[in-house]
Design an enzyme around this catalytic site. Sequence first.
Site, PDB file in Angstrom:
ATOM      1  N   ARG A 474       0.855  -1.198   0.000  1.00 15.67           N
ATOM      2  CA  ARG A 474       0.000   0.000   0.000  1.00 15.67           C
ATOM      3  C   ARG A 474       0.889   1.246   0.000  1.00 15.67           C
ATOM      4  NH1 ARG A 474      -2.248  -3.360   4.240  1.00 15.67           N
ATOM      5  NH2 ARG A 474      -4.295  -4.206   3.671  1.00 15.67           N
ATOM      6  N   ARG A 510       0.654  -1.347  -5.219  1.00 16.45           N
ATOM      7  CA  ARG A 510      -0.621  -0.718  -5.552  1.00 16.45           C
ATOM      8  C   ARG A 510      -0.415   0.793  -5.579  1.00 16.45           C
ATOM      9  NH1 ARG A 510      -5.629  -1.314  -1.541  1.00 16.45           N
ATOM     10  NH2 ARG A 510      -4.456   0.239  -0.367  1.00 16.45           N
ATOM     11  N   GLU A 609     -12.554  -4.231  -7.288  1.00 18.90           N
ATOM     12  CA  GLU A 609     -13.236  -3.666  -6.121  1.00 18.90           C
ATOM     13  C   GLU A 609     -14.644  -3.205  -6.460  1.00 18.90           C
ATOM     14  OE1 GLU A 609     -10.197  -1.455  -3.366  1.00 18.90           O
ATOM     15  OE2 GLU A 609      -9.684  -1.005  -5.433  1.00 18.90           O
ATOM     16  N   ASN A 632     -12.623  -6.042   0.733  1.00 22.04           N
ATOM     17  CA  ASN A 632     -13.343  -5.075   1.564  1.00 22.04           C
ATOM     18  C   ASN A 632     -14.276  -4.197   0.745  1.00 22.04           C
ATOM     19  OD1 ASN A 632     -12.077  -6.028   3.842  1.00 22.04           O
ATOM     20  ND2 ASN A 632     -10.551  -4.404   3.930  1.00 22.04           N
ATOM     21  N   ARG A 643     -19.140  -0.432   4.806  1.00 23.64           N
ATOM     22  CA  ARG A 643     -18.399  -1.219   5.790  1.00 23.64           C
ATOM     23  C   ARG A 643     -18.036  -0.421   7.024  1.00 23.64           C
ATOM     24  NH1 ARG A 643     -12.473  -0.930   4.645  1.00 23.64           N
ATOM     25  NH2 ARG A 643     -12.140   0.338   2.803  1.00 23.64           N
ATOM     26  N   CYS A 680      -6.187  -9.942  -2.564  1.00 31.85           N
ATOM     27  CA  CYS A 680      -5.356  -9.215  -1.600  1.00 31.85           C
ATOM     28  C   CYS A 680      -6.191  -8.593  -0.486  1.00 31.85           C
ATOM     29  CB  CYS A 680      -4.526  -8.143  -2.297  1.00 31.85           C
ATOM     30  SG  CYS A 680      -5.522  -6.887  -3.146  1.00 31.85           S
TER      31      CYS A 680
END
Length: 756
Positions: A474, A510, A609, A632, A643, A680
């Site tokens: 990240r 990323r 995503e 997520n 979330r 991931c």
Amino acid sequence: MPYNMPATRVLMNNLRQVMAEDGDTRSRLDHVVRLIATTMVADVCSIYVREADGALLLIATEGLRPEAVNKTRLTENEGLVGFVARTAEPIAIEDAPRHPAFSYRPETGEDPFHAFLGVPILRTGGVTGVLVVQNQTERTYGEEEIDTLQTISMVLAEIVHTLNEAPSPQSAPDRRMRGAGGGNLKGRVFCEGLGFGRAVLHDPVVPPAKFFAADQVQEAERLNQGLVDLRAAIDRMMLIDGAALGEDPRDVMETYRLLAYDTSWAEKLHEGIRAGLSAEASVDRARREHRAKLQHARDPYLRERLHDLEDLDNRLLRVLGGEEGKLLITGDESVLVARRLGPAELLEYAKAGLKGLLMEEAAASSHAAIVARALGIPAIGGIEGLTTRIEQGDYIIVDAEEGSVHIRPDDVVYDAYRSRVALRSERQAEYAKLKGLPARTLDGTDVSLMLNAGLDLDLDMLEQAGADGVGLFRTEFQFLVSESLPRLEDQISLYKRVLDRAAGRPVVFRTLDLGGDKVLPALSQLREENPALGWRSIRFALDHKGLFRRQLRALVRASGERPLTVMFPMVTIPEEYRAAKALLMEEIAWSAKKTGKQPSRLEVGVMLETPALGFAMQDLGPEVDFLSVGTNDLLQFFFAADRMTPSVSERYDLVDPAALRYLKMVAEICKAHKIRLSVCGEATASPPVALCFAALGYTSLSMAASAIGPVKQALRKVDLNAFRKGLFERMDKPNGSFRNQVLALAAEHGIDTADS
């Protein structure tokens, strides 16, 4: 008789003496109500304290019948006292019996009293009691009297708190010792684990000894200098690259800056000093009021401004405190307790050693939770009432397996905790034996187990966990922990260190995933109605090409002639991927021309995503080397469930027939175009979920270091073909709780599902 400021200072000086007295707390309260009644020329002064059930108990009075003390109780919705407690606002009434909220209690003997002034007693953001003065004549209390009573209530908060928390005769002398019976709290697990230690409060604490101003002129000068230093620090944050960041974020930051320069805020702080408070106590009073208002604010814009004001209060307290304002963690037996926390602050604390992290507000601290996972710190968030229940130095057990917090646990709870720690140690020893072995299933399928990382220190776990590489690095953390944008050289240096420490193992970088709940400190909080769906990730990067190209250039320069793997986050349509890849290819061409070097092998991938991307993969085809599922965000967009909203975040499960069918469809499209599949997201930390992904064809799984051992153990025990057959049968004909069906299937294959 008119009330004036000199009388206020006399009262504050007398209160200072009362605070310094030894002896019984109740006798001190009796002394206080007499002082207030005499100085304010009031016929009545009373103190009500809030009990555990919310009721308000009369604990001290001058002017009402003494026999009513410790007997008269008002519910939190009853009477003018209850009204003050409920609204956390002062109320001044000329003729109280005529007010619709008035509640008559004959045992108090308050029949002849008409004028009423009540103010909340605030502590750590909550109302802990109510302070009241009354007069027989009908009169209106002025602003100075209201302000003075609010100032006094802040001092009383500490005395009342001492009364509430005083140990019973049967208790140990130190209320913070283990076994003093502090109760339990519940929250959401952010990083699994068990921790034990003494509480360290993140918010600046003003000691009672510093409440009063010994020299008002000196305190006013200290406050003015503190404001100058605070504003200078904020001005420095404004000196950012406007071309790279755009005008809108600067407008947001300018609003924050204007609050710091607001003369009404500064004047409110100076009022406290003129009333006899120290600079710190005056700021603390403002902070308590902002927190109390925040609890009742429903308008998003107002809540944002109150958050900003509270942040300014905290910053100013730290400026005034100097070195004393910095909480230092000593030893390695500490649990950090915070309402909100930024990643830079957590990293600073973590350097000194932490056994656990507790946070009250989950939504504003999600990137702090990610940092906690990266550091392996047991962390629980979304704990209602956290900062009102835990005191500095309390012994705390952080049970980040069950989402429980035990405050000053007794011997039974503590012994059970030690047993669980021992059991975890045994499991870790079993996982350590697998470190050098492949994650190969019984039927010969190899699965790559990679590490999620974002910090230099994460890479310490590569060898220890036996990871095959870094499946997600990240890159935004370097930006989040800095007050200004990292220079190109700083970025190159970080990416080189990552590649060097990976020692030939693959590393997936990323690109910047900013926006939403992860904003640059220099930008303050971007105000969006739905930030998760807003201006973030690849959208943010493509709109700030200067910032984005600088990062891509750093990645290319850092790789030199080594392999480079880059992944773009939150891509929704093919055009976004193509635009980002085109910028990357331009930087590679520029590097080859300027330095004569370019990556020996280039892989460019995309994060799944948004559900739309899954259906667009057949259009991208050979343009994409690999796809990695970000569980997520995919989960929240797939089920339209934020979330960060507790009421819905736990309602939907990735282990769901519809979600798994969608992932199966994506896998089939990618296989047809020879696109490598990986995951991931945090969900792969659970062995049964990892088995589901492997069965669907996602054979590269990236996770936290602590999850690699359990997942490898599960994979080495399973016949994946047999598991796949059972999974697909259940997906075709789900019956009842699908997660329970999958757990039962895993158990049939000898997989431990106790923590799943």
